[in-house]
Design a protein around this motif. Sequence first.
Motif, PDB file in Angstrom:
ATOM      1  N   ALA A 147     -24.898  46.212   1.603  1.00 27.53           N
ATOM      2  CA  ALA A 147     -23.569  46.459   1.026  1.00 27.53           C
ATOM      3  C   ALA A 147     -22.903  45.144   0.643  1.00 27.53           C
ATOM      4  O   ALA A 147     -22.255  45.043  -0.408  1.00 27.53           O
ATOM      5  CB  ALA A 147     -22.702  47.239   2.009  1.00 27.53           C
ATOM      6  N   ARG A 148     -23.056  44.129   1.495  1.00 25.30           N
ATOM      7  CA  ARG A 148     -22.476  42.816   1.197  1.00 25.30           C
ATOM      8  C   ARG A 148     -23.144  42.194  -0.032  1.00 25.30           C
ATOM      9  O   ARG A 148     -22.483  41.597  -0.887  1.00 25.30           O
ATOM     10  CB  ARG A 148     -22.623  41.886   2.410  1.00 25.30           C
ATOM     11  CG  ARG A 148     -22.084  40.510   2.197  1.00 25.30           C
ATOM     12  CD  ARG A 148     -20.598  40.542   1.987  1.00 25.30           C
ATOM     13  NE  ARG A 148     -20.147  39.225   1.543  1.00 25.30           N
ATOM     14  CZ  ARG A 148     -19.045  39.002   0.899  1.00 25.30           C
ATOM     15  NH1 ARG A 148     -18.220  39.987   0.639  1.00 25.30           N
ATOM     16  NH2 ARG A 148     -18.714  37.799   0.516  1.00 25.30           N
ATOM     17  N   THR A 149     -24.453  42.333  -0.152  1.00 22.77           N
ATOM     18  CA  THR A 149     -25.193  41.818  -1.311  1.00 22.77           C
ATOM     19  C   THR A 149     -24.746  42.532  -2.589  1.00 22.77           C
ATOM     20  O   THR A 149     -24.559  41.898  -3.630  1.00 22.77           O
ATOM     21  CB  THR A 149     -26.708  41.992  -1.103  1.00 22.77           C
ATOM     22  OG1 THR A 149     -27.084  41.331   0.098  1.00 22.77           O
ATOM     23  CG2 THR A 149     -27.501  41.445  -2.269  1.00 22.77           C
ATOM     24  N   ASN A 150     -24.562  43.837  -2.502  1.00 17.82           N
ATOM     25  CA  ASN A 150     -24.100  44.599  -3.678  1.00 17.82           C
ATOM     26  C   ASN A 150     -22.704  44.156  -4.102  1.00 17.82           C
ATOM     27  O   ASN A 150     -22.410  44.055  -5.296  1.00 17.82           O
ATOM     28  CB  ASN A 150     -24.108  46.096  -3.377  1.00 17.82           C
ATOM     29  CG  ASN A 150     -25.508  46.664  -3.327  1.00 17.82           C
ATOM     30  OD1 ASN A 150     -26.451  46.062  -3.838  1.00 17.82           O
ATOM     31  ND2 ASN A 150     -25.662  47.811  -2.681  1.00 17.82           N
ATOM     32  N   LEU A 151     -21.835  43.876  -3.117  1.00 23.55           N
ATOM     33  CA  LEU A 151     -20.489  43.396  -3.440  1.00 23.55           C
ATOM     34  C   LEU A 151     -20.539  42.035  -4.117  1.00 23.55           C
ATOM     35  O   LEU A 151     -19.866  41.799  -5.121  1.00 23.55           O
ATOM     36  CB  LEU A 151     -19.629  43.327  -2.170  1.00 23.55           C
ATOM     37  CG  LEU A 151     -18.225  42.753  -2.351  1.00 23.55           C
ATOM     38  CD1 LEU A 151     -17.412  43.607  -3.319  1.00 23.55           C
ATOM     39  CD2 LEU A 151     -17.527  42.629  -1.004  1.00 23.55           C
ATOM     40  N   THR A 152     -21.352  41.133  -3.590  1.00 23.50           N
ATOM     41  CA  THR A 152     -21.484  39.798  -4.187  1.00 23.50           C
ATOM     42  C   THR A 152     -22.033  39.889  -5.596  1.00 23.50           C
ATOM     43  O   THR A 152     -21.543  39.227  -6.521  1.00 23.50           O
ATOM     44  CB  THR A 152     -22.390  38.916  -3.311  1.00 23.50           C
ATOM     45  OG1 THR A 152     -21.850  38.859  -1.997  1.00 23.50           O
ATOM     46  CG2 THR A 152     -22.505  37.516  -3.880  1.00 23.50           C
ATOM     47  N   THR A 153     -23.033  40.718  -5.805  1.00 23.86           N
ATOM     48  CA  THR A 153     -23.625  40.905  -7.140  1.00 23.86           C
ATOM     49  C   THR A 153     -22.592  41.486  -8.114  1.00 23.86           C
ATOM     50  O   THR A 153     -22.494  41.045  -9.263  1.00 23.86           O
ATOM     51  CB  THR A 153     -24.861  41.817  -7.057  1.00 23.86           C
ATOM     52  OG1 THR A 153     -25.797  41.257  -6.148  1.00 23.86           O
ATOM     53  CG2 THR A 153     -25.509  41.998  -8.412  1.00 23.86           C
TER      54      THR A 153
END
Length: 180
Positions: A147-153
């Motif tokens: 979820a954190r990676t998706n937010l950063t992307t």
Amino acid sequence: AIQQRAELKQLDHYVLASAEQREIARDAGRPTLNLRADYGIQGSTYSFGADDDFFLGSLVFQVPIFNKTTNIKVQEAEQQQQQLLAQRTAAAQQIGLQVLSQYYALTAAQEQVQFAQAQETASSEAFRLQRRLYEQGQSNLVTFTDARTNLTTARQKLIIARYGYLIQKAEWEWASGLSD
């Protein structure tokens, strides 16, 4: 855009210059009147008496009757002016198409920003929910990290979309003649 673009201003100057050249070519076929006056001293010695002075004057009236080169030059100047006018018309049409194309590209870039903002909002909400679940122990670290990676992307895509929009806006302003 048509009034602001430098290319069209330059072509306008060329058209004016060719009109002047046509007038010059036409004037070469008109009658001319020349007046000439000479004053000097004559004799084998340098003396400035009344007997040594001379004055010579002439008036020349010239009428070109059969001058084919003048007619040819006039025709060439008229053809050149017509070519420049055609170039200007084509350039104006091309600029119109360019402005329209840049406008559609700007609209598409604006839609990409809106889409990226929606994605970032959704990813932010998904991360907020996953963080709560993770803090309560109801979610594992892999799901939280995803979820954190998706937010950063999503945030990176939003930044890229915004810069793409600004670039497209600058190109549209240039094509429209709004910027120098």
